[in-house]
Design a protein around this motif. Structure first.
Motif, PDB file in Angstrom:
ATOM      1  N   GLY A  60      23.066 -45.631 -40.088  1.00 30.57           N
ATOM      2  CA  GLY A  60      21.898 -44.911 -39.585  1.00 30.57           C
ATOM      3  C   GLY A  60      22.201 -43.443 -39.394  1.00 30.57           C
ATOM      4  O   GLY A  60      21.412 -42.560 -39.754  1.00 30.57           O
ATOM      5  N   SER A  61      23.381 -43.164 -38.848  1.00 29.36           N
ATOM      6  CA  SER A  61      23.795 -41.777 -38.630  1.00 29.36           C
ATOM      7  C   SER A  61      23.995 -41.043 -39.955  1.00 29.36           C
ATOM      8  O   SER A  61      23.565 -39.898 -40.116  1.00 29.36           O
ATOM      9  CB  SER A  61      25.090 -41.749 -37.801  1.00 29.36           C
ATOM     10  OG  SER A  61      25.391 -40.436 -37.414  1.00 29.36           O
ATOM     11  N   LEU A  62      24.614 -41.708 -40.915  1.00 26.20           N
ATOM     12  CA  LEU A  62      24.814 -41.109 -42.241  1.00 26.20           C
ATOM     13  C   LEU A  62      23.469 -40.842 -42.911  1.00 26.20           C
ATOM     14  O   LEU A  62      23.259 -39.778 -43.503  1.00 26.20           O
ATOM     15  CB  LEU A  62      25.669 -42.044 -43.105  1.00 26.20           C
ATOM     16  CG  LEU A  62      25.956 -41.581 -44.532  1.00 26.20           C
ATOM     17  CD1 LEU A  62      26.756 -40.284 -44.544  1.00 26.20           C
ATOM     18  CD2 LEU A  62      26.705 -42.663 -45.298  1.00 26.20           C
ATOM     19  N   LEU A  63      22.543 -41.780 -42.774  1.00 26.09           N
ATOM     20  CA  LEU A  63      21.206 -41.624 -43.339  1.00 26.09           C
ATOM     21  C   LEU A  63      20.488 -40.426 -42.714  1.00 26.09           C
ATOM     22  O   LEU A  63      19.934 -39.577 -43.421  1.00 26.09           O
ATOM     23  CB  LEU A  63      20.405 -42.908 -43.110  1.00 26.09           C
ATOM     24  CG  LEU A  63      18.943 -42.936 -43.532  1.00 26.09           C
ATOM     25  CD1 LEU A  63      18.789 -42.623 -45.014  1.00 26.09           C
ATOM     26  CD2 LEU A  63      18.336 -44.300 -43.209  1.00 26.09           C
ATOM     27  N   ALA A  64      20.537 -40.334 -41.386  1.00 24.09           N
ATOM     28  CA  ALA A  64      19.884 -39.219 -40.686  1.00 24.09           C
ATOM     29  C   ALA A  64      20.500 -37.886 -41.111  1.00 24.09           C
ATOM     30  O   ALA A  64      19.779 -36.940 -41.452  1.00 24.09           O
ATOM     31  CB  ALA A  64      20.008 -39.397 -39.174  1.00 24.09           C
ATOM     32  N   ARG A  65      21.837 -37.801 -41.119  1.00 21.06           N
ATOM     33  CA  ARG A  65      22.514 -36.547 -41.466  1.00 21.06           C
ATOM     34  C   ARG A  65      22.162 -36.109 -42.888  1.00 21.06           C
ATOM     35  O   ARG A  65      21.803 -34.955 -43.123  1.00 21.06           O
ATOM     36  CB  ARG A  65      24.033 -36.699 -41.320  1.00 21.06           C
ATOM     37  CG  ARG A  65      24.805 -35.408 -41.626  1.00 21.06           C
ATOM     38  CD  ARG A  65      26.311 -35.586 -41.560  1.00 21.06           C
ATOM     39  NE  ARG A  65      26.752 -36.266 -40.366  1.00 21.06           N
ATOM     40  CZ  ARG A  65      26.982 -35.676 -39.197  1.00 21.06           C
ATOM     41  NH1 ARG A  65      26.794 -34.384 -39.060  1.00 21.06           N
ATOM     42  NH2 ARG A  65      27.400 -36.375 -38.163  1.00 21.06           N
ATOM     43  N   HIS A  92      22.768 -34.161 -31.849  1.00 21.13           N
ATOM     44  CA  HIS A  92      23.370 -33.198 -32.781  1.00 21.13           C
ATOM     45  C   HIS A  92      22.529 -31.921 -32.757  1.00 21.13           C
ATOM     46  O   HIS A  92      21.762 -31.653 -33.687  1.00 21.13           O
ATOM     47  CB  HIS A  92      23.449 -33.788 -34.190  1.00 21.13           C
ATOM     48  CG  HIS A  92      24.265 -35.033 -34.257  1.00 21.13           C
ATOM     49  ND1 HIS A  92      23.731 -36.283 -34.012  1.00 21.13           N
ATOM     50  CD2 HIS A  92      25.585 -35.223 -34.497  1.00 21.13           C
ATOM     51  CE1 HIS A  92      24.692 -37.181 -34.117  1.00 21.13           C
ATOM     52  NE2 HIS A  92      25.827 -36.565 -34.404  1.00 21.13           N
ATOM     53  N   PRO A  93      22.665 -31.134 -31.684  1.00 22.78           N
ATOM     54  CA  PRO A  93      21.782 -29.972 -31.483  1.00 22.78           C
ATOM     55  C   PRO A  93      21.857 -28.926 -32.594  1.00 22.78           C
ATOM     56  O   PRO A  93      20.955 -28.104 -32.713  1.00 22.78           O
ATOM     57  CB  PRO A  93      22.228 -29.398 -30.137  1.00 22.78           C
ATOM     58  CG  PRO A  93      23.539 -30.033 -29.830  1.00 22.78           C
ATOM     59  CD  PRO A  93      23.618 -31.316 -30.600  1.00 22.78           C
ATOM     60  N   TYR A  95      21.124 -29.418 -35.420  1.00 21.06           N
ATOM     61  CA  TYR A  95      19.999 -29.719 -36.310  1.00 21.06           C
ATOM     62  C   TYR A  95      18.652 -29.395 -35.672  1.00 21.06           C
ATOM     63  O   TYR A  95      17.620 -29.477 -36.324  1.00 21.06           O
ATOM     64  CB  TYR A  95      20.037 -31.193 -36.733  1.00 21.06           C
ATOM     65  CG  TYR A  95      21.104 -31.471 -37.761  1.00 21.06           C
ATOM     66  CD1 TYR A  95      20.823 -31.444 -39.119  1.00 21.06           C
ATOM     67  CD2 TYR A  95      22.411 -31.725 -37.373  1.00 21.06           C
ATOM     68  CE1 TYR A  95      21.806 -31.678 -40.069  1.00 21.06           C
ATOM     69  CE2 TYR A  95      23.409 -31.967 -38.318  1.00 21.06           C
ATOM     70  CZ  TYR A  95      23.097 -31.937 -39.658  1.00 21.06           C
ATOM     71  OH  TYR A  95      24.072 -32.156 -40.593  1.00 21.06           O
ATOM     72  N   ALA A  96      18.639 -29.031 -34.381  1.00 21.07           N
ATOM     73  CA  ALA A  96      17.380 -28.779 -33.676  1.00 21.07           C
ATOM     74  C   ALA A  96      16.600 -27.623 -34.288  1.00 21.07           C
ATOM     75  O   ALA A  96      15.367 -27.591 -34.202  1.00 21.07           O
ATOM     76  CB  ALA A  96      17.642 -28.517 -32.190  1.00 21.07           C
ATOM     77  N   ASP A  97      17.283 -26.687 -34.938  1.00 22.39           N
ATOM     78  CA  ASP A  97      16.586 -25.542 -35.537  1.00 22.39           C
ATOM     79  C   ASP A  97      15.671 -25.958 -36.689  1.00 22.39           C
ATOM     80  O   ASP A  97      14.813 -25.182 -37.104  1.00 22.39           O
ATOM     81  CB  ASP A  97      17.602 -24.489 -36.012  1.00 22.39           C
ATOM     82  CG  ASP A  97      18.458 -24.993 -37.170  1.00 22.39           C
ATOM     83  OD1 ASP A  97      19.088 -26.064 -37.024  1.00 22.39           O
ATOM     84  OD2 ASP A  97      18.501 -24.325 -38.217  1.00 22.39           O
ATOM     85  N   LEU A  98      15.830 -27.180 -37.195  1.00 23.07           N
ATOM     86  CA  LEU A  98      14.945 -27.662 -38.254  1.00 23.07           C
ATOM     87  C   LEU A  98      13.551 -27.965 -37.720  1.00 23.07           C
ATOM     88  O   LEU A  98      12.577 -27.958 -38.468  1.00 23.07           O
ATOM     89  CB  LEU A  98      15.524 -28.932 -38.893  1.00 23.07           C
ATOM     90  CG  LEU A  98      16.791 -28.750 -39.730  1.00 23.07           C
ATOM     91  CD1 LEU A  98      17.374 -30.093 -40.104  1.00 23.07           C
ATOM     92  CD2 LEU A  98      16.502 -27.925 -40.972  1.00 23.07           C
ATOM     93  N   VAL A  99      13.467 -28.270 -36.419  1.00 25.71           N
ATOM     94  CA  VAL A  99      12.181 -28.589 -35.792  1.00 25.71           C
ATOM     95  C   VAL A  99      11.537 -27.271 -35.374  1.00 25.71           C
ATOM     96  O   VAL A  99      12.176 -26.444 -34.725  1.00 25.71           O
ATOM     97  CB  VAL A  99      12.388 -29.510 -34.570  1.00 25.71           C
ATOM     98  CG1 VAL A  99      11.056 -29.849 -33.916  1.00 25.71           C
ATOM     99  CG2 VAL A  99      13.135 -30.781 -34.979  1.00 25.71           C
ATOM    100  N   PRO A 100      10.256 -27.041 -35.740  1.00 19.72           N
ATOM    101  CA  PRO A 100       9.605 -25.782 -35.360  1.00 19.72           C
ATOM    102  C   PRO A 100       9.715 -25.558 -33.850  1.00 19.72           C
ATOM    103  O   PRO A 100       9.461 -26.472 -33.065  1.00 19.72           O
ATOM    104  CB  PRO A 100       8.146 -25.982 -35.780  1.00 19.72           C
ATOM    105  CG  PRO A 100       8.177 -27.074 -36.802  1.00 19.72           C
ATOM    106  CD  PRO A 100       9.361 -27.938 -36.458  1.00 19.72           C
ATOM    107  N   PHE A 107       8.732 -33.000 -28.825  1.00 18.53           N
ATOM    108  CA  PHE A 107       9.689 -34.016 -29.257  1.00 18.53           C
ATOM    109  C   PHE A 107      10.852 -34.154 -28.269  1.00 18.53           C
ATOM    110  O   PHE A 107      11.800 -34.892 -28.532  1.00 18.53           O
ATOM    111  CB  PHE A 107      10.220 -33.695 -30.668  1.00 18.53           C
ATOM    112  CG  PHE A 107       9.164 -33.801 -31.728  1.00 18.53           C
ATOM    113  CD1 PHE A 107       8.600 -35.015 -32.064  1.00 18.53           C
ATOM    114  CD2 PHE A 107       8.732 -32.670 -32.403  1.00 18.53           C
ATOM    115  CE1 PHE A 107       7.634 -35.117 -33.047  1.00 18.53           C
ATOM    116  CE2 PHE A 107       7.767 -32.748 -33.398  1.00 18.53           C
ATOM    117  CZ  PHE A 107       7.222 -33.982 -33.720  1.00 18.53           C
ATOM    118  N   GLY A 108      10.795 -33.427 -27.167  1.00 15.46           N
ATOM    119  CA  GLY A 108      11.855 -33.516 -26.170  1.00 15.46           C
ATOM    120  C   GLY A 108      13.158 -32.889 -26.625  1.00 15.46           C
ATOM    121  O   GLY A 108      14.242 -33.301 -26.218  1.00 15.46           O
ATOM    122  N   LEU A 109      13.067 -31.875 -27.484  1.00 14.96           N
ATOM    123  CA  LEU A 109      14.275 -31.227 -28.031  1.00 14.96           C
ATOM    124  C   LEU A 109      14.401 -29.804 -27.531  1.00 14.96           C
ATOM    125  O   LEU A 109      13.460 -29.179 -27.145  1.00 14.96           O
ATOM    126  CB  LEU A 109      14.231 -31.240 -29.561  1.00 14.96           C
ATOM    127  CG  LEU A 109      14.206 -32.632 -30.180  1.00 14.96           C
ATOM    128  CD1 LEU A 109      13.907 -32.536 -31.661  1.00 14.96           C
ATOM    129  CD2 LEU A 109      15.538 -33.340 -29.968  1.00 14.96           C
TER     130      LEU A 109
END
Length: 109
Positions: A60-65, A92-93, A95-100, A107-109
């Motif tokens: 799951g982690s590999l898929l998400a990454r 994995h913060p 990656y948070a920059d991908l979210v507008p 999204f609680g990020l």
């Protein structure tokens, strides 16, 4: 080659609107997927699932990454409606920059 083991790998299947992670001895078994909806400049992750036979292997982690790395490479903004993808980004913060930015609080990020 007998006894060979293929490393799990992720493939985008645009015709199915999902990323699939392939695993198993020959690397052709669909072990899980992350469904998405693609719209102009955005990819919304809707649902992620790992086959119970492959649970606990970090797939799951590999898929998400890999899915998020692909979104970044394509210049897409990410809308993590899927709780798994949202939780993974939370852990994995980098990656948070991908979210507008304006939608991260939603999204609680």
């Amino acid at each position: 080659m007998t006894g060979a083991f293929m490393e799990p790998h992720v493939m985008d299947r645009p015709e199915r609107s999902r990323y699939e992670i392939l695993a198993g001895e020959d690397g052709t078994e669909t072990a899980g997927f992350a469904e998405y909806h693609l719209s102009e400049g955005e990819i919304a992750f809707i649902h992620t699932e790992i086959d119970p036979r492959f649970a606990g292997q970090g797939l799951g982690s590999l898929l998400a990454r890999d899915a998020l790395d692909d979104a970044r490479a394509r210049g897409l903004l990410v809308l993590p409606y899927c709780p798994f993808i949202r939780g993974w980004i939370g852990k994995h913060p980098e990656y948070a920059d991908l979210v507008p930015e304006a939608r991260r609080a939603r999204f609680g990020l």
